[in-house]
Enzyme design. Structure first.
Site, PDB file in Angstrom:
ATOM      1  N   CYS A  84       0.842  -1.201   0.000  1.00  0.00           N
ATOM      2  CA  CYS A  84       0.000   0.000   0.000  1.00  0.00           C
ATOM      3  C   CYS A  84       0.881   1.257   0.000  1.00  0.00           C
ATOM      4  O   CYS A  84       1.623   1.477  -0.949  1.00  0.00           O
ATOM      5  CB  CYS A  84      -0.989  -0.022   1.155  1.00  0.00           C
ATOM      6  SG  CYS A  84      -2.331   1.194   0.939  1.00  0.00           S
ATOM      7  N   HIS A 194      -3.729  -4.650  -0.763  1.00  0.00           N
ATOM      8  CA  HIS A 194      -3.396  -5.320   0.494  1.00  0.00           C
ATOM      9  C   HIS A 194      -3.509  -6.835   0.328  1.00  0.00           C
ATOM     10  O   HIS A 194      -4.619  -7.372   0.364  1.00  0.00           O
ATOM     11  CB  HIS A 194      -4.345  -4.874   1.608  1.00  0.00           C
ATOM     12  CG  HIS A 194      -4.122  -3.486   2.085  1.00  0.00           C
ATOM     13  ND1 HIS A 194      -3.269  -3.195   3.119  1.00  0.00           N
ATOM     14  CD2 HIS A 194      -4.645  -2.306   1.662  1.00  0.00           C
ATOM     15  CE1 HIS A 194      -3.272  -1.880   3.326  1.00  0.00           C
ATOM     16  NE2 HIS A 194      -4.091  -1.321   2.456  1.00  0.00           N
ATOM     17  N   GLU A 196      -2.822  -9.052   2.464  1.00  0.00           N
ATOM     18  CA  GLU A 196      -3.314  -9.623   3.723  1.00  0.00           C
ATOM     19  C   GLU A 196      -4.827  -9.511   3.859  1.00  0.00           C
ATOM     20  O   GLU A 196      -5.426 -10.165   4.726  1.00  0.00           O
ATOM     21  CB  GLU A 196      -2.616  -8.963   4.913  1.00  0.00           C
ATOM     22  CG  GLU A 196      -3.071  -7.572   5.273  1.00  0.00           C
ATOM     23  CD  GLU A 196      -2.453  -6.454   4.444  1.00  0.00           C
ATOM     24  OE1 GLU A 196      -2.624  -5.278   4.814  1.00  0.00           O
ATOM     25  OE2 GLU A 196      -1.806  -6.765   3.421  1.00  0.00           O
TER      26      GLU A 196
END
Length: 213
Positions: A84, A194, A196
């Site tokens: 990011c 992202h 994750e």
């Protein structure tokens, strides 16, 4: 017994780092959230997260001399992954709300606002267009990933004639305009989205990166 690759997640005050730590652990790494210079320099891989404004993230990184550590890793071909705003600060400059700030200048390019005729922030799932020889996107070329951002690098002007080094692999996405969604450049990789937060596809991307350490 197989030893897990060690990954340091750079702790410089950025929010939402624990989800990245957990995702990396689930992806097969031995993870440490740290700003200890020895851990940062010696881990098999370093992850640089980032949320918020470009200038604020650069200020926080500079406060702990992180750009110097990151530069040493890259010079030594030690893998680094930015996420990011941790992706954005690897470029030359960011301009947000009329305020310009210098980045780490590992890659050419300026982080600027996405077009005004689309909804911002660009929040949610979107497709990407990786190159055929991508390592990060191996096996997940047609998947969707989770983005949260209002700024991005929207052009790429890299001198492909420099030495015999293979040129960076650039992945694109689109929200009002094309923008860079990821870059793979030797030991240095980064994603605007992202991983994750990107479900199974994001986990596979992290596994692809960890496997390459």
């Amino acid at each position: 017994m197989t030893t897990k690759p060690s990954v340091a997640v750079l702790d410089y005050g950025s929010g939402n780092v624990h989800s990245a730590v957990r995702a990396l652990e689930r992806s097969g790494a031995d993870v440490e959230l740290t700003q200890d210079v020895d851990a940062v320099l010696n881990a098999d891989g370093l992850v640089v997260p980032g949320v918020g404004a470009f200038a604020a993230v650069m200020d926080a990184l500079n406060a702990i001399e992180a750009p110097r550590w990151i530069g040493r890793r890259i010079a030594g071909s030690r893998p680094v992954l930015g996420i990011c705003v941790g992706h954005q600060v690897l470029f030359e400059r960011g301009v947000e709300h009329g305020i310009a700030a210098d980045g780490m200048a590992e890659w050419p390019g300026e982080v600027t606002a996405l077009p005004r005729d689309v909804v911002v922030p660009h929040m949610g799932w979107n497709t990407v267009r990786p190159p055929e020889d991508s390592t990060l996107f191996r096996g997940i070329e047609n998947e969707r990933f989770y983005f949260v951002h209002s700024y991005a690098v929207q052009s790429w002007d890299f001198d492909q004639s420099i030495g015999a080094i293979p040129p960076p692999k650039v992945t694109w996405s689109h929200h009002g305009a094309d923008f860079i969604a990821a870059v793979e450049n030797g030991p240095l990789s980064a994603t605007q989205f992202h991983p994750e937060k990107s479900g199974d596809a994001g986990m596979q991307l992290l596994r692809n990166w960890i496997t390459s350490l």
